[in-house]
Design a protein around this motif. Structure first.
Motif, PDB file in Angstrom:
ATOM      1  N   LYS A 129       0.838  -1.203   0.000  1.00 10.47           N
ATOM      2  CA  LYS A 129       0.000   0.000   0.000  1.00 10.47           C
ATOM      3  C   LYS A 129       0.876   1.259   0.000  1.00 10.47           C
ATOM      4  CE  LYS A 129      -4.176   1.548   2.348  1.00 10.47           C
ATOM      5  NZ  LYS A 129      -5.020   1.087   1.295  1.00 10.47           N
ATOM      6  N   ASN A 130       1.835   1.320   0.938  1.00 10.44           N
ATOM      7  CA  ASN A 130       2.722   2.489   1.017  1.00 10.44           C
ATOM      8  C   ASN A 130       3.562   2.632  -0.247  1.00 10.44           C
ATOM      9  OD1 ASN A 130       1.818   3.307   3.499  1.00 10.44           O
ATOM     10  ND2 ASN A 130       3.513   2.420   4.632  1.00 10.44           N
ATOM     11  N   PHE A 131       4.053   1.512  -0.758  1.00 11.03           N
ATOM     12  CA  PHE A 131       4.860   1.536  -1.974  1.00 11.03           C
ATOM     13  C   PHE A 131       4.052   2.116  -3.138  1.00 11.03           C
ATOM     14  CE2 PHE A 131       6.537  -0.573  -5.821  1.00 11.03           C
ATOM     15  CZ  PHE A 131       7.835  -0.074  -5.793  1.00 11.03           C
ATOM     16  N   THR A 132       2.817   1.673  -3.273  1.00  9.83           N
ATOM     17  CA  THR A 132       1.944   2.171  -4.343  1.00  9.83           C
ATOM     18  C   THR A 132       1.726   3.672  -4.203  1.00  9.83           C
ATOM     19  OG1 THR A 132       0.832   0.038  -4.558  1.00  9.83           O
ATOM     20  CG2 THR A 132      -0.370   1.973  -5.348  1.00  9.83           C
ATOM     21  N   LEU A 133       1.452   4.119  -2.996  1.00 11.63           N
ATOM     22  CA  LEU A 133       1.223   5.551  -2.765  1.00 11.63           C
ATOM     23  C   LEU A 133       2.489   6.369  -3.020  1.00 11.63           C
ATOM     24  CD1 LEU A 133      -1.008   5.270   0.413  1.00 11.63           C
ATOM     25  CD2 LEU A 133      -1.733   6.027  -1.869  1.00 11.63           C
ATOM     26  N   ALA A 174      -0.128   8.148 -12.132  1.00 11.21           N
ATOM     27  CA  ALA A 174       0.025   8.684 -10.777  1.00 11.21           C
ATOM     28  C   ALA A 174      -1.327   8.760 -10.076  1.00 11.21           C
ATOM     29  CB  ALA A 174       0.675  10.069 -10.823  1.00 11.21           C
ATOM     30  N   PHE A 175      -2.331   9.301 -10.757  1.00 10.28           N
ATOM     31  CA  PHE A 175      -3.673   9.385 -10.170  1.00 10.28           C
ATOM     32  C   PHE A 175      -4.224   7.992  -9.879  1.00 10.28           C
ATOM     33  CE2 PHE A 175      -4.186  13.667 -12.399  1.00 10.28           C
ATOM     34  CZ  PHE A 175      -3.925  14.380 -11.245  1.00 10.28           C
ATOM     35  N   PHE A 176      -4.052   7.087 -10.827  1.00 10.05           N
ATOM     36  CA  PHE A 176      -4.511   5.706 -10.666  1.00 10.05           C
ATOM     37  C   PHE A 176      -3.899   5.102  -9.408  1.00 10.05           C
ATOM     38  CE2 PHE A 176      -4.052   1.169 -11.206  1.00 10.05           C
ATOM     39  CZ  PHE A 176      -5.196   0.739 -11.870  1.00 10.05           C
ATOM     40  N   LEU A 177      -2.586   5.215  -9.272  1.00 12.31           N
ATOM     41  CA  LEU A 177      -1.883   4.604  -8.147  1.00 12.31           C
ATOM     42  C   LEU A 177      -2.293   5.233  -6.810  1.00 12.31           C
ATOM     43  CD1 LEU A 177       1.606   4.207  -9.808  1.00 12.31           C
ATOM     44  CD2 LEU A 177       0.048   2.350  -9.159  1.00 12.31           C
ATOM     45  N   LEU A 178      -2.491   6.538  -6.801  1.00 11.24           N
ATOM     46  CA  LEU A 178      -2.917   7.184  -5.565  1.00 11.24           C
ATOM     47  C   LEU A 178      -4.321   6.733  -5.171  1.00 11.24           C
ATOM     48  CD1 LEU A 178      -1.482  10.757  -6.187  1.00 11.24           C
ATOM     49  CD2 LEU A 178      -0.631   9.042  -4.566  1.00 11.24           C
ATOM     50  N   ILE A 179      -5.185   6.602  -6.158  1.00 18.08           N
ATOM     51  CA  ILE A 179      -6.553   6.163  -5.869  1.00 18.08           C
ATOM     52  C   ILE A 179      -6.572   4.714  -5.403  1.00 18.08           C
ATOM     53  CG2 ILE A 179      -8.801   5.673  -6.918  1.00 18.08           C
ATOM     54  CD1 ILE A 179      -8.272   8.252  -8.653  1.00 18.08           C
ATOM     55  N   VAL A 180      -5.925   3.817  -6.158  1.00 17.71           N
ATOM     56  CA  VAL A 180      -5.957   2.406  -5.745  1.00 17.71           C
ATOM     57  C   VAL A 180      -5.173   2.195  -4.455  1.00 17.71           C
ATOM     58  CG1 VAL A 180      -6.351   1.524  -8.082  1.00 17.71           C
ATOM     59  CG2 VAL A 180      -4.026   1.575  -7.165  1.00 17.71           C
ATOM     60  N   GLY A 181      -4.184   3.043  -4.217  1.00 15.31           N
ATOM     61  CA  GLY A 181      -3.442   2.941  -2.967  1.00 15.31           C
ATOM     62  C   GLY A 181      -4.330   3.164  -1.751  1.00 15.31           C
ATOM     63  N   TYR A 182      -5.353   3.988  -1.916  1.00 13.95           N
ATOM     64  CA  TYR A 182      -6.284   4.226  -0.822  1.00 13.95           C
ATOM     65  C   TYR A 182      -7.442   3.234  -0.818  1.00 13.95           C
ATOM     66  CZ  TYR A 182      -4.015   8.444   0.769  1.00 13.95           C
ATOM     67  OH  TYR A 182      -3.112   9.316   1.295  1.00 13.95           O
ATOM     68  N   ILE A 183      -7.859   2.767  -1.985  1.00 12.74           N
ATOM     69  CA  ILE A 183      -9.022   1.876  -2.081  1.00 12.74           C
ATOM     70  C   ILE A 183      -8.675   0.431  -1.734  1.00 12.74           C
ATOM     71  CG2 ILE A 183     -10.673   0.849  -3.688  1.00 12.74           C
ATOM     72  CD1 ILE A 183     -10.739   3.528  -5.148  1.00 12.74           C
ATOM     73  N   LEU A 184      -7.585  -0.081  -2.314  1.00 15.70           N
ATOM     74  CA  LEU A 184      -7.264  -1.498  -2.161  1.00 15.70           C
ATOM     75  C   LEU A 184      -6.637  -1.785  -0.805  1.00 15.70           C
ATOM     76  CD1 LEU A 184      -5.773  -2.327  -5.686  1.00 15.70           C
ATOM     77  CD2 LEU A 184      -8.148  -2.502  -4.927  1.00 15.70           C
ATOM     78  N   LYS A 185      -6.877  -2.997  -0.337  1.00 19.83           N
ATOM     79  CA  LYS A 185      -6.285  -3.440   0.935  1.00 19.83           C
ATOM     80  C   LYS A 185      -5.009  -4.248   0.693  1.00 19.83           C
ATOM     81  CE  LYS A 185     -10.714  -3.434   3.162  1.00 19.83           C
ATOM     82  NZ  LYS A 185     -11.918  -4.186   3.371  1.00 19.83           N
ATOM     83  N   PHE A 186      -4.785  -4.653  -0.531  1.00 18.06           N
ATOM     84  CA  PHE A 186      -3.602  -5.423  -0.921  1.00 18.06           C
ATOM     85  C   PHE A 186      -3.490  -6.726  -0.129  1.00 18.06           C
ATOM     86  CE2 PHE A 186      -2.724  -1.047  -2.103  1.00 18.06           C
ATOM     87  CZ  PHE A 186      -2.361  -1.198  -3.425  1.00 18.06           C
ATOM     88  N   GLU A 187      -4.630  -7.349   0.073  1.00 19.44           N
ATOM     89  CA  GLU A 187      -4.663  -8.625   0.781  1.00 19.44           C
ATOM     90  C   GLU A 187      -4.513  -9.812  -0.160  1.00 19.44           C
ATOM     91  OE1 GLU A 187      -8.434  -8.172   2.700  1.00 19.44           O
ATOM     92  OE2 GLU A 187      -7.564  -7.141   4.430  1.00 19.44           O
ATOM     93  N   THR A 188      -4.828  -9.613  -1.436  1.00 16.99           N
ATOM     94  CA  THR A 188      -4.745 -10.708  -2.409  1.00 16.99           C
ATOM     95  C   THR A 188      -3.669 -10.405  -3.440  1.00 16.99           C
ATOM     96  OG1 THR A 188      -6.350  -9.741  -3.952  1.00 16.99           O
ATOM     97  CG2 THR A 188      -7.236 -11.113  -2.161  1.00 16.99           C
TER      98      THR A 188
END
Length: 128
Positions: free
Chosen positions: A2-6, A50-64
């Protein structure tokens, strides 16, 4: 992840603004109109990423693993797409043949498309 994506999203955004400013001012003097337009395409898609990554960085839980691959494919795809365009834009100015990078650009684009598709699939199957 998550942090890496953001962080990468922030870096891509920052670099897009910096490179866009150089493209609008300094590079106008050294690149042809066609090459400058290509360069600007790379900057634009890097900012989209950049926008995509910031958005998914907040939305996804990165559990899978599929959630992680959404991010990985966009990070890699944007890098391959934009950086190959940047280098191809400067090949005339540098006086070197970088046409071998030509196939890298659509590969990066394909990675970004797959990432978007995976995100759509994630939204389709997830109940919010």
């Amino acid at each position: 992840m998550k942090n890496f994506t953001l962080i990468i999203g922030g870096i891509y955004g920052l670099l897009s603004v910096v490179l866009g400013a150089f493209g609008a001012h300094a590079f106008k003097k050294i690149l042809s109109i066609e090459r400058l337009e290509s360069f600007e395409t790379g900057v634009r898609y890097q900012m989209y990423a950049a926008f995509f990554l910031l958005i998914v960085g907040y939305i996804l839980k990165f559990e899978t693993s599929s959630e992680k691959w959404i991010s990985i494919l966009m990070i890699a795809g944007a890098f391959l797409f934009s950086v190959s365009i940047y280098f191809l834009s400067f090949q005339d100015y540098w006086g070197i043949n970088l046409k071998f990078l030509g196939p890298i650009t659509p590969l990066g684009g394909l990675f970004m498309i797959i990432s978007w598709g995976m995100l759509i699939w994630y939204f389709a199957k997830t109940k919010f």
